[in-house]
Design a protein around this motif. Structure first.
Motif, PDB file in Angstrom:
ATOM      1  N   PRO A   1       0.828  -1.208   0.000  1.00  0.00           N
ATOM      2  CA  PRO A   1       0.000   0.000   0.000  1.00  0.00           C
ATOM      3  C   PRO A   1       0.857   1.250   0.000  1.00  0.00           C
ATOM      4  CG  PRO A   1       0.072  -0.947   2.199  1.00  0.00           C
ATOM      5  CD  PRO A   1       0.787  -1.912   1.300  1.00  0.00           C
ATOM      6  N   ALA A   2       0.310   2.320  -0.506  1.00  0.00           N
ATOM      7  CA  ALA A   2       0.967   3.617  -0.405  1.00  0.00           C
ATOM      8  C   ALA A   2       0.608   4.211   0.953  1.00  0.00           C
ATOM      9  CB  ALA A   2       0.495   4.532  -1.528  1.00  0.00           C
TER      10      ALA A   2
ATOM     11  N   THR B   1       6.514   5.834  -3.497  1.00  0.00           N
ATOM     12  CA  THR B   1       6.860   4.932  -2.398  1.00  0.00           C
ATOM     13  C   THR B   1       6.912   3.473  -2.824  1.00  0.00           C
ATOM     14  OG1 THR B   1       4.582   4.545  -1.608  1.00  0.00           O
ATOM     15  CG2 THR B   1       5.715   6.516  -0.793  1.00  0.00           C
ATOM     16  N   VAL B   2       6.724   3.196  -4.109  1.00  0.00           N
ATOM     17  CA  VAL B   2       6.791   1.805  -4.578  1.00  0.00           C
ATOM     18  C   VAL B   2       8.216   1.290  -4.391  1.00  0.00           C
ATOM     19  CG1 VAL B   2       6.633   0.315  -6.606  1.00  0.00           C
ATOM     20  CG2 VAL B   2       4.893   2.068  -6.203  1.00  0.00           C
ATOM     21  N   PRO B   3       8.414   0.140  -3.749  1.00  0.00           N
ATOM     22  CA  PRO B   3       9.769  -0.370  -3.496  1.00  0.00           C
ATOM     23  C   PRO B   3      10.500  -0.761  -4.785  1.00  0.00           C
ATOM     24  CG  PRO B   3       8.157  -1.396  -2.031  1.00  0.00           C
ATOM     25  CD  PRO B   3       7.379  -0.681  -3.088  1.00  0.00           C
TER      26      PRO B   3
ATOM     27  N   VAL C   1      14.893   4.382 -11.923  1.00  0.00           N
ATOM     28  CA  VAL C   1      15.668   4.874 -10.786  1.00  0.00           C
ATOM     29  C   VAL C   1      14.830   5.886 -10.014  1.00  0.00           C
ATOM     30  CG1 VAL C   1      17.775   6.024 -10.017  1.00  0.00           C
ATOM     31  CG2 VAL C   1      17.823   4.570 -12.060  1.00  0.00           C
ATOM     32  N   ARG C   2      14.740   5.697  -8.706  1.00  0.00           N
ATOM     33  CA  ARG C   2      14.057   6.644  -7.828  1.00  0.00           C
ATOM     34  C   ARG C   2      15.021   7.067  -6.735  1.00  0.00           C
ATOM     35  NH1 ARG C   2      11.660   5.625  -3.065  1.00  0.00           N
ATOM     36  NH2 ARG C   2      11.325   3.411  -3.480  1.00  0.00           N
ATOM     37  N   SER C   3      15.265   8.383  -6.621  1.00  0.00           N
ATOM     38  CA  SER C   3      16.118   8.925  -5.576  1.00  0.00           C
ATOM     39  C   SER C   3      15.257   9.716  -4.608  1.00  0.00           C
ATOM     40  CB  SER C   3      17.201   9.824  -6.180  1.00  0.00           C
ATOM     41  OG  SER C   3      17.966  10.435  -5.156  1.00  0.00           O
ATOM     42  N   GLY C   4      15.260   9.305  -3.341  1.00  0.00           N
ATOM     43  CA  GLY C   4      14.474   9.987  -2.320  1.00  0.00           C
ATOM     44  C   GLY C   4      15.366  10.835  -1.442  1.00  0.00           C
TER      45      GLY C   4
ATOM     46  N   ALA D   1      -2.852   4.502  -4.107  1.00  0.00           N
ATOM     47  CA  ALA D   1      -1.847   5.117  -4.984  1.00  0.00           C
ATOM     48  C   ALA D   1      -1.093   6.164  -4.194  1.00  0.00           C
ATOM     49  CB  ALA D   1      -2.503   5.749  -6.212  1.00  0.00           C
ATOM     50  N   ASP D   2       0.113   6.480  -4.647  1.00  0.00           N
ATOM     51  CA  ASP D   2       0.859   7.608  -4.106  1.00  0.00           C
ATOM     52  C   ASP D   2       0.288   8.903  -4.649  1.00  0.00           C
ATOM     53  OD1 ASP D   2       3.278   6.462  -2.616  1.00  0.00           O
ATOM     54  OD2 ASP D   2       3.319   5.340  -4.492  1.00  0.00           O
ATOM     55  N   VAL D   3       0.611   9.997  -3.986  1.00  0.00           N
ATOM     56  CA  VAL D   3       0.162  11.300  -4.450  1.00  0.00           C
ATOM     57  C   VAL D   3       0.728  11.612  -5.827  1.00  0.00           C
ATOM     58  CG1 VAL D   3       0.291  13.785  -3.993  1.00  0.00           C
ATOM     59  CG2 VAL D   3      -0.189  12.188  -2.133  1.00  0.00           C
ATOM     60  N   GLN D   4       1.937  11.166  -6.100  1.00  0.00           N
ATOM     61  CA  GLN D   4       2.568  11.467  -7.386  1.00  0.00           C
ATOM     62  C   GLN D   4       3.711  10.491  -7.642  1.00  0.00           C
ATOM     63  OE1 GLN D   4       2.750  15.605  -8.443  1.00  0.00           O
ATOM     64  NE2 GLN D   4       4.853  15.417  -9.156  1.00  0.00           N
ATOM     65  N   ALA D   5       3.828  10.083  -8.898  1.00  0.00           N
ATOM     66  CA  ALA D   5       5.020   9.395  -9.408  1.00  0.00           C
ATOM     67  C   ALA D   5       5.286   8.034  -8.770  1.00  0.00           C
ATOM     68  CB  ALA D   5       6.254  10.286  -9.250  1.00  0.00           C
TER      69      ALA D   5
END
Length: 714
Positions: A306-307, A334-336, A386-389, A327-331
């Motif tokens: 879940p988001a 938070t999906v692993p 690629v996701r950079s947090g 769903a996440d708010v955007q993009a």
């Protein structure tokens, strides 16, 4: 003499009891890392050489700070090792399901969305087979009400139209899929009340169940419907109980394509959700761990992740902290990911591939700095590449900076989460996203920044350069851009990118899109063409420099602003702006009248072979929502004369730029083009996309070489 580094060898036919020598290699990466740990002194470098072939990889291998200075390298670049997070399905037997002859085999897990047949993701059965259903009602929601005021009025239940949803044998396996706004909700069904025609989900939609800008309730379809299995060859279904297969325990059901022979068909189901974790901490980061020429394939989640807030958005304080959203708010932020880096310093992923995964391929978590991702093939992704947090405090240990994603091929993403971004950099500074080819996604290509409005943003000094970004959107979602920026970003440059073919559902299919508060950015030498909205769009911001670009063939004009402001939103100089029956600058009479644009525009070349009289440079348009939810677009107010009276484009000219071949979209110019007199530096994007290996000059790009003084082994 030998260098002072440890060398361990791994091979598919190695032994779990081996010492890791060339003559007695270990059998997998986990074993190789254990051998390194047993021999290593603090700070000592190590190389794990992996021979070509296939390695079963059922659990992630975790590197901690003590594993720093380890390189995992393909022994032969032409024969890369494949770390495979799936098992091959066997034991097939014929079964009859829904009156169709299919095949069933025991499944290794009771959950998951991905099954790969011959290396290709097989689809799950959906209802309806084509198109969408539409929500009849969400309690308390007026679909014609305020767009902003009701945006976060999500729900975990809705009423469906009588007759729309058939009887479901396994409703708990079904997801309601809702594409709207700029997200796609996935709502697992927990109950269906036939008397009240109410569907209830275990997850609440993040947004109101409306069709965004259209004054209608949302579209949806049902995914993973047992009753639809057997209608289309090539589809699969996970029978979690075995009831449909007439067996005990979870089973895979598959209906072969014509010509497929189940006796030797390679059918694989992922059994892990991650391959590798670099699990550093602020006090003990992972340093200089490298993966060179390694292929990672086939990972997925056993259960729906879940988001959950916080999402790092303004609305977080108003969202329940224990909320579980569809769903996440955007993009899909938070999906692993299948490879997970946290507090990683100067680490690298070079060459090789990450393919066929259920979420993001690689996440650069908190404290990732100096990472290089170069020459990697990312393909068939449930989310993005690629996701950079990282944290928002640029002085804190969780802040991300100086990371680079370059020279990668990134394709066929968003297969499960179409609202994902191919390369997402949230908070972070001095990062480089360069010379990648990004194609075949359903939402934005590159997104940088994560701060709405004119609040302080730590995202500065980022470079987005030389990327080829194309074939995005596909008409499913809205509010997207080939390159998307968010927030104040001094020192950020968007340069030399080739962006084309971006298609939204009904609004916001833009080439380069600067969203809320985007300011102090330089946009130059880009070629943007053939998008469904405008080539350049700025929601609102200030003091953006736009120069020496080509903006061409946007179907709703070339340049627009959502919220005109009194200050200078952008300076627009020495651009080539080409249309086909559309104005260069377009606004709307109500709240974004083009006469209110606070811009400095001059020394540009405009051309439209079939112009609307009086609307070649500027006009207002009207949008009309049709009964099916689509949005029409029509020029209603030509404003060329008013544009000139306001002092815009005094020295600009209207003339054919003399493109080499406009029809085939070769937008270089011929000798004698009128652009020369304006001093326009015509962009050449022929080198956009991955560069030859010899031209990749990052300090971490040099390959690991064999030890020339390898000790003699007995």
């Amino acid at each position: 003499m030998s260098t002072d580094r440890i060398e361990v060898h791994v091979a598919p036919d190695g032994s779990p009891y081996a010492d890791g020598s060339r003559g007695y290699p270990a059998n997998d990466l986990e074993h190789g890392l254990r051998l390194v740990r047993a021999r290593r002194e603090p700070g000592q470098r190590a190389v794990i050489w992996m021979s070509g072939g296939e390695y079963p990889h059922a659990e992630p291998v975790v590197f901690t700070g003590g594993d720093s200075f380890t390189s995992v390298v393909a022994r032969d670049a032409d024969d890369p090792p494949l770390l495979r997070g799936s098992v091959r399905i066997s034991g097939w037997r014929p079964v009859s399901v829904n009156g169709v002859q299919a095949w069933a085999a025991p499944a290794p897990r009771t959950g998951g969305r991905r099954l790969y047949v011959g290396g290709v993701a097989a689809p799950r059965p959906r209802f309806p087979r084509d198109g969408f259903l539409r929500v009849e009602e969400q309690d308390g929601l007026d679909p014609a009400g305020s767009f902003v005021g009701t945006l976060f009025d999500g729900a975990a239940s809705f009423r469906y139209v009588d007759g729309d949803i058939p009887e479901l044998a396994q409703p708990e396996a079904v997801e309601v899929v809702v594409p709207h706004y700029w997200v796609q909700e996935r709502m697992p069904i927990t109950a269906i009340d036939r008397e009240t025609r109410t569907v209830t989900s275990s997850l609440r939609s993040i947004f109101a169940l409306r069709d965004d800008a259209a004054a209608l309730f949302a579209r949806y379809y049902l995914d993973n419907v047992a009753e639809s299995f057997g209608e289309v060859p090539g589809e699969w279904y996970l029978d979690a109980t075995g009831a449909l297969a007439g067996a005990s325990g979870p089973h895979v059901l598959y209906l072969p394509l014509e010509g497929q022979d189940m006796t030797d068909l390679d059918v694989r189901m992922p059994v892990t959700d991650a391959f590798v974790e670099l699990a550093g901490t602020a006090q003990d980061p992972v340093r200089e761990v490298r993966f060179e020429g390694i292929r990672f394939a086939e990972a997925d989640f056993a259960s729906v992740p879940p988001a959950m807030p916080p999402f790092g958005v303004r609305e977080d304080p108003q969202l329940p902290a224990d909320g579980r959203y569809a769903a996440d708010v955007q993009a899909a932020s938070t999906v692993p990911a299948a490879l997970r880096f946290t507090h990683a310093r100067s680490c690298a992923l070079i060459g090789g591939a990450v393919e066929r995964v259920g979420g993001y391929a690689l996440s650069l978590g908190a404290g990732s700095r100096g990472t290089l991702v170069s020459g990697v093939r990312f393909t068939d992704l449930g989310a993005g590449a690629v996701r950079s947090g990282g944290g928002i405090d640029a002085l804190g240990p969780d802040y991300n900076q100086a990371n680079e994603v370059s020279d990668c091929l990134i394709e066929r993403g968003g297969q499960v989460y179409p609202n994902t971004v191919a390369v997402l950099f949230q908070h972070g500074s001095h990062n480089v996203i360069a010379h990648n080819e990004i194609r075949d996604f359903f939402y934005s290509g590159i997104s940088v920044g994560w701060m709405w409005d004119y609040l302080h943003s730590p995202s500065e000094g980022n470079r987005i350069e030389g990327n080829h970004i194309h074939d995005l959107g596909k008409g499913l979602l809205n509010d997207m851009g080939g390159v998307y920026l968010l927030g104040i970003a001094p020192g950020t440059v968007v340069r030399g990118n080739h962006i084309h073919d971006v298609e939204c559902a009904n609004y916001g299919g833009w080439g380069i899109y600067l969203d809320e508060g985007s300011s102090h950015v330089v946009i130059e030498q880009n070629v943007v063409h053939d998008v469904s909205s405008q080539s350049y769009h700025q929601h609102y911001g200030r003091e953006v420099m736009i120069r020496d670009n080509i903006w061409a063939y946007g179907r709703s004009g070339q340049v627009s602003i959502t919220r005109p402001e009194e200050h200078v939103s952008f300076t627009f100089h020495r651009n080539i702006v080409v249309s086909e029956g559309m104005p260069a600058f377009v606004g709307y009479p109500d709240h974004r009248d083009i006469r209110n644009f606070g811009i400095d525009s001059d020394l540009n070349l405009f051309w439209d072979a079939t112009p609307i009289p009086g609307a070649e440079r500027a006009a207002n348009a009207a949008r009309e929502t049709r009964a099916d939810g689509s949005v029409g677009f029509e020029i209603v107010e030509p404003l060329d004369d008013e544009w000139a009276r306001l002092g815009h484009d005094r020295h600009s000219v209207t003339a054919d730029p003399l493109f080499l071949d406009a029809e085939s979209r070769d937008l270089r110019v011929r000798p004698g083009s009128p652009v020369d007199a304006l001093g326009i530096r015509v962009p050449d994007v022929s080198t956009a996309g991955p560069r030859p290996t010899r031209e990749r000059r990052h300090p971490l790009a040099a390959p690991t070489l064999p030890d020339p003084f390898r000790p003699i082994e007995g």
